[in-house]
Design a protein around this motif. Structure first.
Motif, mmCIF file in Angstrom:
data_model
loop_
_atom_site.group_PDB
_atom_site.id
_atom_site.type_symbol
_atom_site.label_atom_id
_atom_site.label_comp_id
_atom_site.label_asym_id
_atom_site.label_seq_id
_atom_site.Cartn_x
_atom_site.Cartn_y
_atom_site.Cartn_z
ATOM 1 N N VAL A 167 -12.099 -2.443 29.861
ATOM 2 C CA VAL A 167 -13.093 -1.905 28.934
ATOM 3 C C VAL A 167 -12.345 -1.212 27.805
ATOM 4 N N VAL A 168 -12.755 -1.499 26.565
ATOM 5 C CA VAL A 168 -12.196 -0.837 25.392
ATOM 6 C C VAL A 168 -13.310 0.018 24.793
ATOM 7 N N THR A 169 -13.005 1.298 24.561
ATOM 8 C CA THR A 169 -14.003 2.214 24.000
ATOM 9 C C THR A 169 -13.442 2.920 22.778
ATOM 10 N N GLN A 170 -14.356 3.447 21.968
ATOM 11 C CA GLN A 170 -13.943 4.320 20.870
ATOM 12 C C GLN A 170 -14.908 5.495 20.797
ATOM 13 N N TRP A 171 -14.428 6.609 20.244
ATOM 14 C CA TRP A 171 -15.219 7.834 20.112
ATOM 15 C C TRP A 171 -15.598 7.967 18.641
ATOM 16 N N VAL A 172 -16.904 7.820 18.349
ATOM 17 C CA VAL A 172 -17.390 7.905 16.974
ATOM 18 C C VAL A 172 -18.653 8.756 16.957
ATOM 19 N N ASP A 173 -18.695 9.737 16.064
ATOM 20 C CA ASP A 173 -19.874 10.598 15.897
ATOM 21 C C ASP A 173 -20.370 11.172 17.223
ATOM 22 N N ASN A 174 -19.433 11.658 18.025
ATOM 23 C CA ASN A 174 -19.741 12.263 19.329
ATOM 24 C C ASN A 174 -20.392 11.294 20.313
ATOM 25 N N HIS A 175 -20.110 10.020 20.163
ATOM 26 C CA HIS A 175 -20.615 9.003 21.087
ATOM 27 C C HIS A 175 -19.473 8.083 21.511
ATOM 28 N N ILE A 176 -19.531 7.637 22.732
ATOM 29 C CA ILE A 176 -18.587 6.623 23.199
ATOM 30 C C ILE A 176 -19.199 5.266 22.920
ATOM 31 N N GLN A 177 -18.470 4.432 22.196
ATOM 32 C CA GLN A 177 -18.927 3.073 21.914
ATOM 33 C C GLN A 177 -18.060 2.085 22.696
ATOM 34 N N ILE A 178 -18.702 1.124 23.306
ATOM 35 C CA ILE A 178 -17.984 0.072 24.028
ATOM 36 C C ILE A 178 -17.633 -1.017 23.037
ATOM 37 N N MET A 179 -16.353 -1.242 22.847
ATOM 38 C CA MET A 179 -15.892 -2.264 21.906
ATOM 39 C C MET A 179 -15.734 -3.621 22.593
ATOM 40 N N HIS A 180 -15.351 -3.567 23.860
ATOM 41 C CA HIS A 180 -15.045 -4.796 24.579
ATOM 42 C C HIS A 180 -15.132 -4.501 26.077
ATOM 43 N N ALA A 181 -15.686 -5.426 26.836
ATOM 44 C CA ALA A 181 -15.733 -5.279 28.293
ATOM 45 C C ALA A 181 -15.692 -6.668 28.905
ATOM 46 N N GLU A 182 -14.869 -6.835 29.909
ATOM 47 C CA GLU A 182 -14.794 -8.128 30.585
ATOM 48 C C GLU A 182 -14.240 -7.950 31.996
ATOM 49 N N GLU A 183 -14.483 -8.954 32.820
ATOM 50 C CA GLU A 183 -13.910 -8.944 34.164
ATOM 51 C C GLU A 183 -13.358 -10.326 34.462
ATOM 52 N N HIS A 184 -12.346 -10.346 35.317
ATOM 53 C CA HIS A 184 -11.699 -11.594 35.716
ATOM 54 C C HIS A 184 -11.600 -11.605 37.237
ATOM 55 N N HIS A 185 -11.974 -12.699 37.836
ATOM 56 C CA HIS A 185 -11.900 -12.825 39.289
ATOM 57 C C HIS A 185 -10.603 -13.542 39.666
ATOM 58 N N ARG A 186 -9.820 -12.889 40.487
ATOM 59 C CA ARG A 186 -8.541 -13.410 40.976
ATOM 60 C C ARG A 186 -7.641 -13.933 39.847
ATOM 61 N N PRO A 187 -7.336 -13.066 38.874
ATOM 62 C CA PRO A 187 -6.552 -13.525 37.722
ATOM 63 C C PRO A 187 -5.059 -13.573 38.018
ATOM 64 N N ASP A 188 -4.350 -14.270 37.157
ATOM 65 C CA ASP A 188 -2.895 -14.243 37.150
ATOM 66 C C ASP A 188 -2.500 -12.960 36.411
ATOM 67 N N TYR A 189 -1.692 -12.107 37.030
ATOM 68 C CA TYR A 189 -1.393 -10.800 36.434
ATOM 69 C C TYR A 189 -0.581 -10.912 35.152
ATOM 70 N N ASN A 190 0.271 -11.936 35.018
ATOM 71 C CA ASN A 190 0.996 -12.118 33.759
ATOM 72 C C ASN A 190 0.028 -12.467 32.633
ATOM 73 N N GLU A 191 -0.991 -13.246 32.945
ATOM 74 C CA GLU A 191 -2.016 -13.573 31.958
ATOM 75 C C GLU A 191 -2.781 -12.308 31.549
ATOM 76 N N MET A 192 -3.045 -11.439 32.523
ATOM 77 C CA MET A 192 -3.766 -10.208 32.229
ATOM 78 C C MET A 192 -2.935 -9.279 31.345
ATOM 79 N N LEU A 193 -1.616 -9.255 31.539
ATOM 80 C CA LEU A 193 -0.748 -8.465 30.659
ATOM 81 C C LEU A 193 -0.888 -8.945 29.222
ATOM 82 N N SER A 194 -0.945 -10.258 29.042
ATOM 83 C CA SER A 194 -1.107 -10.832 27.707
ATOM 84 C C SER A 194 -2.463 -10.476 27.111
ATOM 85 N N VAL A 195 -3.529 -10.546 27.919
ATOM 86 C CA VAL A 195 -4.878 -10.195 27.447
ATOM 87 C C VAL A 195 -4.919 -8.732 27.026
#
Length: 164
Positions: free
Chosen positions: A114-142
């Protein structure tokens, strides 16, 4: 025992699921329709239907769709704000603290980012995703790609149950 159904898998659902031949008491399931025209008027039921808890209070349904942490009106307000929000727009003239939270799923859950930012006293979600049984080297790249794209200044990683 008479009560409003609460969460699934609770005492009342266990009682409901016991086989008829092993249960020594008579179980009665009386929704609002049994009282319509007797203890409830149609107008009272129509008004009660406006409540998000109508199904649980009057129609023998268990909780599940609505919790008790956030008020329904607050959730509706956030949804409306979300419709106006574009997470792909990064204002180059507006500095905000951006962070990412990562759950690498060392247990049995999915790898979450999850990627968030703090703007005007609010947390905004910029990006959220999940991966099932991923390759960890691929996740480092992501994750590295997200850090670069969103100019992230803080990274938080769940360290519970690390892999061996």
């Amino acid at each position: 025992m008479v009560s409003t159904p609460n969460a699934p898998d609770g005492l009342f659902e266990k009682i409901e699921k016991e086989p008829e031949e092993t249960y020594i008491y008579k179980r009665l399931f009386l929704d609002y329709t049994y009282g319509l025209g007797k203890i409830y008027t149609q107008e009272e039921i129509d008004k009660a239907r406006q409540s998000p808890s109508f199904d649980r209070e009057y129609d023998l349904k268990y909780l599940g769709k609505i919790g008790n942490v956030f008020h329904t009106k607050d959730i509706e307000t956030v949804i409306e704000k979300g419709r106006k929000y574009n997470p792909d727009y990064l204002d180059p003239y507006h500095f905000s603290s951006r962070s990412t939270g990562i759950d690498p799923a060392f247990g049995s859950s999915a790898f979450g980012i999850v990627v968030t930012q703090w703007v005007d006293n609010h947390i905004q979600i910029m990006h959220a995703e999940e991966h099932h049984r991923p390759d960890y080297n691929e996740m480092l790249s992501v994750v590295y790609g997200l850090i670069s794209k969103y100019q992230i200044d803080k990274v938080y990683i769940d360290g519970a149950n690390p892999s061996s």
